[in-house]
Design a protein around this motif. Structure first.
Motif, PDB file in Angstrom:
ATOM      1  N   THR A 327      69.425  15.806  94.191  1.00  0.00           N
ATOM      2  CA  THR A 327      70.561  16.629  93.790  1.00  0.00           C
ATOM      3  C   THR A 327      69.518  17.520  92.518  1.00  0.00           C
ATOM      4  OG1 THR A 327      71.973  14.786  94.856  1.00  0.00           O
ATOM      5  CG2 THR A 327      72.356  16.808  92.121  1.00  0.00           C
ATOM      6  N   LEU A 328      68.881  16.594  92.191  1.00  0.00           N
ATOM      7  CA  LEU A 328      68.578  16.660  90.823  1.00  0.00           C
ATOM      8  C   LEU A 328      67.537  18.104  91.299  1.00  0.00           C
ATOM      9  CD1 LEU A 328      67.855  13.994  88.872  1.00  0.00           C
ATOM     10  CD2 LEU A 328      69.874  15.156  88.513  1.00  0.00           C
ATOM     11  N   SER A 329      66.701  18.009  92.181  1.00  0.00           N
ATOM     12  CA  SER A 329      65.949  18.632  92.286  1.00  0.00           C
ATOM     13  C   SER A 329      65.899  20.060  93.205  1.00  0.00           C
ATOM     14  CB  SER A 329      64.754  18.262  93.993  1.00  0.00           C
ATOM     15  OG  SER A 329      63.775  16.966  92.972  1.00  0.00           O
ATOM     16  N   VAL A 330      67.529  19.947  94.084  1.00  0.00           N
ATOM     17  CA  VAL A 330      68.188  20.920  93.895  1.00  0.00           C
ATOM     18  C   VAL A 330      68.618  22.067  93.134  1.00  0.00           C
ATOM     19  CG1 VAL A 330      69.991  22.400  96.318  1.00  0.00           C
ATOM     20  CG2 VAL A 330      68.155  20.184  96.709  1.00  0.00           C
ATOM     21  N   CYS A 331      69.484  21.380  92.583  1.00  0.00           N
ATOM     22  CA  CYS A 331      70.327  21.842  91.227  1.00  0.00           C
ATOM     23  C   CYS A 331      69.298  22.618  90.528  1.00  0.00           C
ATOM     24  CB  CYS A 331      71.090  21.159  90.340  1.00  0.00           C
ATOM     25  SG  CYS A 331      72.206  20.663  91.275  1.00  0.00           S
ATOM     26  N   ILE A 332      67.971  21.452  90.242  1.00  0.00           N
ATOM     27  CA  ILE A 332      67.614  22.550  89.473  1.00  0.00           C
ATOM     28  C   ILE A 332      66.503  23.769  89.352  1.00  0.00           C
ATOM     29  CG2 ILE A 332      64.984  22.075  87.717  1.00  0.00           C
ATOM     30  CD1 ILE A 332      66.121  19.245  87.325  1.00  0.00           C
ATOM     31  N   ALA A 333      66.196  23.546  90.634  1.00  0.00           N
ATOM     32  CA  ALA A 333      65.749  24.757  92.205  1.00  0.00           C
ATOM     33  C   ALA A 333      66.555  25.759  92.107  1.00  0.00           C
ATOM     34  CB  ALA A 333      65.101  24.218  92.907  1.00  0.00           C
ATOM     35  N   ASP A 334      67.749  25.677  91.691  1.00  0.00           N
ATOM     36  CA  ASP A 334      68.401  26.631  91.748  1.00  0.00           C
ATOM     37  C   ASP A 334      69.453  27.269  90.062  1.00  0.00           C
ATOM     38  OD1 ASP A 334      68.411  26.981  94.944  1.00  0.00           O
ATOM     39  OD2 ASP A 334      70.323  26.135  95.334  1.00  0.00           O
ATOM     40  N   GLY A 335      68.665  27.196  89.479  1.00  0.00           N
ATOM     41  CA  GLY A 335      69.166  27.055  88.232  1.00  0.00           C
ATOM     42  C   GLY A 335      70.390  26.462  87.480  1.00  0.00           C
ATOM     43  N   LEU A 345      76.899  19.582  82.710  1.00  0.00           N
ATOM     44  CA  LEU A 345      77.359  18.006  82.442  1.00  0.00           C
ATOM     45  C   LEU A 345      77.244  17.368  83.386  1.00  0.00           C
ATOM     46  CD1 LEU A 345      78.037  16.247  79.789  1.00  0.00           C
ATOM     47  CD2 LEU A 345      80.454  16.842  80.089  1.00  0.00           C
ATOM     48  N   VAL A 346      77.381  18.029  84.195  1.00  0.00           N
ATOM     49  CA  VAL A 346      77.825  16.399  85.689  1.00  0.00           C
ATOM     50  C   VAL A 346      76.518  16.179  86.504  1.00  0.00           C
ATOM     51  CG1 VAL A 346      77.931  16.260  87.703  1.00  0.00           C
ATOM     52  CG2 VAL A 346      80.434  17.849  86.840  1.00  0.00           C
ATOM     53  N   LEU A 347      75.523  17.712  85.854  1.00  0.00           N
ATOM     54  CA  LEU A 347      74.326  17.038  86.476  1.00  0.00           C
ATOM     55  C   LEU A 347      73.568  15.967  85.641  1.00  0.00           C
ATOM     56  CD1 LEU A 347      71.916  17.603  88.937  1.00  0.00           C
ATOM     57  CD2 LEU A 347      70.455  19.546  87.202  1.00  0.00           C
ATOM     58  N   ARG A 348      73.722  16.048  83.919  1.00  0.00           N
ATOM     59  CA  ARG A 348      73.594  15.174  83.113  1.00  0.00           C
ATOM     60  C   ARG A 348      73.564  14.077  83.646  1.00  0.00           C
ATOM     61  NH1 ARG A 348      75.546  15.306  77.745  1.00  0.00           N
ATOM     62  NH2 ARG A 348      74.315  13.851  75.635  1.00  0.00           N
ATOM     63  N   ARG A 349      75.205  13.492  84.263  1.00  0.00           N
ATOM     64  CA  ARG A 349      74.773  12.243  84.513  1.00  0.00           C
ATOM     65  C   ARG A 349      74.423  11.749  85.149  1.00  0.00           C
ATOM     66  NH1 ARG A 349      81.781  14.515  82.905  1.00  0.00           N
ATOM     67  NH2 ARG A 349      81.781  14.231  81.616  1.00  0.00           N
ATOM     68  N   ILE A 350      74.025  12.506  86.366  1.00  0.00           N
ATOM     69  CA  ILE A 350      73.601  12.193  87.473  1.00  0.00           C
ATOM     70  C   ILE A 350      72.132  12.591  87.272  1.00  0.00           C
ATOM     71  CG2 ILE A 350      72.515  13.515  89.443  1.00  0.00           C
ATOM     72  CD1 ILE A 350      75.126  14.536  90.378  1.00  0.00           C
ATOM     73  N   LEU A 351      71.274  12.739  86.426  1.00  0.00           N
ATOM     74  CA  LEU A 351      70.349  12.329  85.897  1.00  0.00           C
ATOM     75  C   LEU A 351      70.646  11.063  85.067  1.00  0.00           C
ATOM     76  CD1 LEU A 351      66.994  14.785  84.272  1.00  0.00           C
ATOM     77  CD2 LEU A 351      67.812  12.995  84.064  1.00  0.00           C
ATOM     78  N   ARG A 352      71.117  10.786  84.098  1.00  0.00           N
ATOM     79  CA  ARG A 352      70.810   9.041  83.411  1.00  0.00           C
ATOM     80  C   ARG A 352      71.218   8.442  84.258  1.00  0.00           C
ATOM     81  NH1 ARG A 352      73.201  10.939  77.293  1.00  0.00           N
ATOM     82  NH2 ARG A 352      71.112  12.314  77.071  1.00  0.00           N
ATOM     83  N   ARG A 353      72.267   9.116  85.388  1.00  0.00           N
ATOM     84  CA  ARG A 353      72.613   7.409  85.961  1.00  0.00           C
ATOM     85  C   ARG A 353      71.037   6.386  86.688  1.00  0.00           C
ATOM     86  NH1 ARG A 353      75.890   6.776  91.343  1.00  0.00           N
ATOM     87  NH2 ARG A 353      76.318   4.467  91.070  1.00  0.00           N
ATOM     88  N   ASP A 396      59.073  18.446  85.126  1.00  0.00           N
ATOM     89  CA  ASP A 396      59.032  18.756  83.924  1.00  0.00           C
ATOM     90  C   ASP A 396      60.087  18.409  82.718  1.00  0.00           C
ATOM     91  OD1 ASP A 396      56.715  18.926  83.637  1.00  0.00           O
ATOM     92  OD2 ASP A 396      56.376  21.178  83.543  1.00  0.00           O
ATOM     93  N   ILE A 397      61.225  19.546  83.475  1.00  0.00           N
ATOM     94  CA  ILE A 397      63.023  18.593  83.159  1.00  0.00           C
ATOM     95  C   ILE A 397      63.131  18.256  83.040  1.00  0.00           C
ATOM     96  CG2 ILE A 397      65.079  19.326  83.134  1.00  0.00           C
ATOM     97  CD1 ILE A 397      64.304  23.095  84.030  1.00  0.00           C
ATOM     98  N   ILE A 398      62.706  17.061  84.775  1.00  0.00           N
ATOM     99  CA  ILE A 398      63.901  15.676  84.538  1.00  0.00           C
ATOM    100  C   ILE A 398      62.899  14.281  83.444  1.00  0.00           C
ATOM    101  CG2 ILE A 398      63.603  13.785  85.859  1.00  0.00           C
ATOM    102  CD1 ILE A 398      63.996  15.768  88.479  1.00  0.00           C
ATOM    103  N   ASN A 399      61.082  15.019  83.402  1.00  0.00           N
ATOM    104  CA  ASN A 399      60.945  13.491  82.592  1.00  0.00           C
ATOM    105  C   ASN A 399      61.500  14.129  81.133  1.00  0.00           C
ATOM    106  OD1 ASN A 399      59.299  12.733  83.833  1.00  0.00           O
ATOM    107  ND2 ASN A 399      57.344  13.918  84.119  1.00  0.00           N
TER     108      ASN A 399
END
Length: 981
Positions: A327-335, A345-353, A396-399
């Motif tokens: 999910t993170l990879s696809v979303c970030i690639a799509d901006g 905010l939803v993506l932030r919660r997914i990353l932190r989970r 980079d963004i995930i890290n």
């Protein structure tokens, strides 16, 4: 029933054609996807339409694309631009990237607990827009599954809509008969109610009965009773929706003017079936990820356990991390980047989970999550090439976000501990408001809050959490409604009615018909038109009366409707022969080729009336200036940062322009200066702006053409600055310039911009910056104010340097001036590069002023402390007044007295005249338990009608009194009573 279905993009190997007796286990996920696309493209003449990005186009009702049909909603709603290729779609197939997290369709908290929920998934779908319907749909689906994928018919069951007594809808007997004619046994064609077999796009909009195909993993039996029973053995694999009705605002159903088909089949679930697995995570879409996770973790391999058998939730963590990194990879690639609102905010919660499960459960080192991105690209990159292209940026963004979360974890733990200390008993529920704050403001997954609280012997008040969640959703919904309530929205029936009455679509080409006169002034001619339709609310009427709010559709218009990031025109129109009666145009919108002017009628208006339209020319010209300037900024940024810099949004109004773009960090002062200079050079050159409408396929051959992700009309308008479009189409030219596809209104020459100043540039969220800029007089004023503030800062700097040894009041006054100037620099429109320079200078001045003040305060405190010690001798309880007007100096004085007389209890009160405010500070010896400094200060300041706070050793506060003599006596008596008790 509200269903979302899955989809994806192209790629991979060609599908294998298998007979019903063949083994299907040889299918790779790429082959499964491609076989689906080939079946509909090659065998049934469907047009392939690539997956849209997961960020919805112009649909505020969705956080993410959550179904294959999302990008086709304009067709279902009848609002597609009649000049776009979309209106020609009849048979379509695709594979759509979907996110099911947040909003109505939210599977986030379920991911990992079982073996089939996902936040990212692919949806395979085929559509018919007014072409084939039920019989062809069912036949194609059955053929693909049984003949081409080789699934045994004995494993398949179908459900159909069995009717709804409440709404009066009859059973879909037509679909039942179709399945029986195909050869499905009657005891495997099963009726169900609207919850299972009636699909709706939303609260309103196109909808209809659906038929679903279910697969029995066990086989060799009749499993009809297990269909739709939530059995893991019998699962739905394909949903075929027949769009027959429109759900009205009053919840009634009206037949649609055009019948359509919308199907969706989850790739993950289909691959599970074809590869002979029982878990989606056991397929080749996930196994390489699970292997990579094991290599980076401190745990044993993935064993597929769930529930109580999954000791330590290790396998759950494997599934969470594998799902979330996709999910993170696809979303970030799509901006879509982790942020603080909406989808971000939803993506932030997914990353932190994902981070929590990766580090705390799987014991992987920091950075392990981002290291999985290349594996995601390996699995999905053939279908979605952007994953290969953006791998480094995604990592980079995930890290960076992982580092931020690990810091937040410490803050969260402290907040939980502090909250638990204040509760009366560990049996008391943990406050839902605190849990929600951790979730909403610090980005904590709610299951993490649950776990952290449970580890401390209590549990979260989920009733309160759900109440707060509902309140937030209600506020968001009300905000959306308030934004929409004044807008006339043409729905599918309104558009069909207009077409049935032969109301012509609006000719809005006059919006582009303007010119420069001999004095280089823009001329916007008025436009003669006739009223074709009138709306009162959502109802077509023949006339409206004075004071009535209405929607007016004309045969032609010179007004620009809101689109392409540019705000709509304003102005008015008058009826023939009524020059003194002005009908103000408040809003202009476009739907299905009809331009709707929202008007408050100044007198009676009737269908057929002839009217003369007049633009607010100042507002239109200001928008044209900002729009052309936006193109120049976009071009400058690509020259400055590289051609891979992407637009992430823009908005143009008469007052300012806003432009969002992808960049790793905020622009430097030097880069901001270069931006200003580049645009200023083009403005000074007064370059010609060329606009031409050409076929879309020809436009796509222009080198350096900038486009954004949307469906363009054909032919399309090309806007080029400084270079004729005919020259750009010549393959021999190598001239580079700003050239974009754009429906907006633009200047004819760049000189009208006059000046441009970037007044703000900041990271809106990680990886995306937002520029705000002004032009013309506003830009000149920003430069003048910036210069004036620079002179003020330089003058203040000289005064501070000259007053290093001055008295304390003078130094404090200079520090206040630094604060005032800092506020002005932060909040006044000035060039952003200049703001950054001045902010840096002011921070240095603030540090210098603070150092000077601290030194002067310490010096003054030493003098006062010496005087008080000489006055009070060797008292062990020193309560006295001191003539000071700074609580900081009073506290320093107390500290110095305590340093020289460490066994003494010290309290000082300072009386400020004429305000009556009293300053209080106190200190007790270290290890002294009879009296707490905090209790002492609180008691005295309460006596003075004020408040105080501190620790066991030191405290301070304020109160008020016209005479502190009694307060001094009371303070001393309080201390004696405490120490003698």
């Amino acid at each position: 029933m509200f269903r979302t279905r899955l989809c994806v993009s192209v790629g991979g190997l060609r599908g294998l054609r298998l007979s019903s007796s063949s083994s299907a286990s040889g299918f790779s996920s790429n082959q499964v996807r491609q076989t689906f696309l080939d079946f509909f493209q090659q065998k049934h003449r469907h047009r392939f339409v690539p997956s849209s990005p997961v960020r919805p186009r112009g649909d505020p009702s969705l956080l993410f694309v959550n179904a294959g049909m999302n990008q086709f909603k304009p067709i279902f709603l009848g609002t597609a631009d009649p000049r776009s290729e979309m209106v020609n779609y009849r048979r379509v197939v695709n594979s759509q990237k979907c996110i099911r997290a947040g909003g109505k369709h939210n599977d986030l908290e379920d991911v990992g607990r079982d073996v089939y929920h996902h936040t990212f998934f692919e949806m395979l779908g085929n559509w018919s827009f007014g072409d084939y319907f039920k019989e062809e749909t069912c036949a194609m689906a059955w053929s693909l599954l049984t003949e081409h994928y080789g699934i045994s018919p004995d494993r398949l069951y179908v459900s159909y809509f069995g009717g709804d007594g409440e709404s009066g809808l009859p059973a879909d007997q037509e679909t039942r008969e179709i399945w029986l004619n195909i050869g499905v046994p009657a005891d495997r064609v099963l009726p169900f109610g609207p919850r299972e077999n009636f699909w709706e796009m939303g609260d309103t909009g196109p909808c209809g009965p659906c038929t679903e195909i279910h697969y029995d993993h066990i086989g060799g039996r009749n499993a009809a009773l297990l269909v739709n029973s939530h059995s893991p053995d019998v699962v739905e694999i394909w949903n075929l929706v027949f769009m027959q009705y429109n759900r009205e605002a009053d919840h009634s159903l009206r037949p649609l003017p055009k019948l359509s088909v919308d199907t969706g089949m989850g790739l993950e679930r289909l691959v599970t079936v074809l590869q002979g697995k029982r878990s989606n995570y056991d397929t080749d879409l996930f196994t390489p990820l699970l292997t990579a996770i094991q290599e980076r973790s401190g745990c044993g391999g993935y064993r597929g356990r769930t529930g109580e058998s999954d000791e330590g939730k290790v396998d759950m963590a494997y599934r969470v991390v594998a799902d979330h990194i996709r999910t993170l990879s696809v979303c970030i690639a799509d901006g879509v980047y982790p942020g603080m609102s909406g989808a971000e905010l939803v993506l932030r919660r997914i990353l932190r989970r994902a981070v929590r499960f990766c580090i705390e459960v799987l014991q992987a080192p920091q950075g392990a999550l981002a290291s999985l991105v290349p594996t995601v690209a390996h699995i999905l990159g053939d279908a979605f090439p952007e994953l290969h292209r953006d791998t480094d940026r995604i990592m980079d963004i995930i890290n960076e976000n992982e580092q931020q979360f690990l810091a937040s974890l410490q803050r969260g733990r402290r907040l939980i501990e502090n909250t638990l200390r204040t509760t009366e008993s560990r049996q008391q529920l943990f406050p839902g408001a605190v849990a929600w704050s951790l979730h909403r403001n610090l980005g904590f997954p709610l299951d993490l809050v649950d776990l952290m609280v449970e580890e401390r012997g209590t549990r979260v008040d989920h009733t309160e959490v759900e109440c707060l969640r509902a309140q937030e959703e209600k506020r968001r919904s009300e905000l959306q409604l308030s934004e929409m309530e004044n807008q006339l929205r043409l729905d599918v029936h309104s558009l069909a009615l207009l077409q049935s009455r032969a109301v012509p679509q609006t000719d809005d080409s006059p919006k582009y018909q303007y010119s420069l006169d001999a004095h280089n002034q823009y001329v916007f001619p008025s436009c003669q038109a006739s009223i074709q339709a009138l709306y009162s609310g959502q109802t077509l009427v023949s006339e409206v009366t004075r004071g009535q709010s209405c929607g007016v559709i004309l045969d032609r218009t010179c007004f620009y409707s809101e689109q392409g990031g540019q705000s709509h025109d304003q102005g008015y129109f008058i009826r023939d022969g009524e020059q003194e009666v002005l009908h103000p145009v408040e809003m202009v919108s476009l739907a299905g080729g009809y331009v709707v002017h929202q008007v408050t009628a100044a007198d009676t208006l009737r269908i057929g009336d002839s009217v003369l339209l007049h633009l607010d020319q100042g507002q239109r010209l200001a928008c044209m200036v900002k729009h052309t300037a936006t193109h120049l900024l976009s071009w400058a940024l690509r020259g400055l940062l590289g051609p891979s810099t992407e637009q992430r949004g823009s908005h143009v109004t008469a007052d300012r322009l806003r432009f969002d773009f992808s960049v790793k960090a905020s622009l430097s002062i030097s880069q901001l200066k270069q931006l200003d200079c580049f645009v200023q050079d083009v403005v000074t050159e007064n370059q010609t702006v060329y606009v031409e409408e050409i076929p879309l396929d020809r436009a796509s051959t222009i080198p350096g053409l900038r486009t954004i992700d949307e469906v363009y009309p054909d032919p399309v308008r090309v806007v080029s600055v400084g270079v004729p479009i005919s020259e750009l189409l010549d393959s021999r030219t190598d001239r580079q310039t700003s050239v974009e596809l754009c429906c907006g209104t633009h200047l004819l020459r760049t000189g009208a911009i006059e000046d441009l100043v970037v007044v703000s540039e900041r990271q809106r969220l990680k990886g995306v910056s937002r520029i705000v800029a002004v032009t013309g007089d506003q830009a000149r004023q920003a430069r003048e104010v910036g210069q004036a503030l620079t002179q003020d800062v330089e003058s203040l700097s000289a005064r501070i340097k000259a007053s290093i040894s001055s008295c304390l009041p003078s130094a404090q006054q200079l520090a206040k001036e630094v604060g005032v100037l800092s506020d002005a620099v932060d909040n006044t429109p000035i060039p952003q590069w200049q703001r950054r320079e001045l902010q840096s200078l002011l921070k240095a001045l603030q540090r210098s002023s603070n150092t000077t003040i601290r030194k002067l305060e310490t010096r003054e405190a030493a003098v006062k402390a010496q005087s008080l010690l000489e006055k009070n001798g060797d008292k062990t309880l020193l309560v006295d007044s001191v003539d000071l007007d700074s609580l900081s100096v009073v506290m320093k004085t107390v500290n110095q007295i305590s340093d020289r007389a460490p066994a003494s209890l010290v309290m000082l009160l300072s009386h400020q005249q004429p305000s009556g405010k009293v300053l209080c500070a106190c200190q007790v010896p270290k290890g002294f338990t009879a009296l707490s400094a905090n209790d002492w200060a609180v008691a005295v300041c309460s006596f003075l009608g004020g408040a105080a706070g501190g620790s066991m050793l030191v405290a301070k506060g304020t109160g008020s009194s016209s005479d502190i003599t009694e307060a001094l006596r009371w303070a001393e008596e309080y201390a004696r009573n405490k120490t003698n008790s």
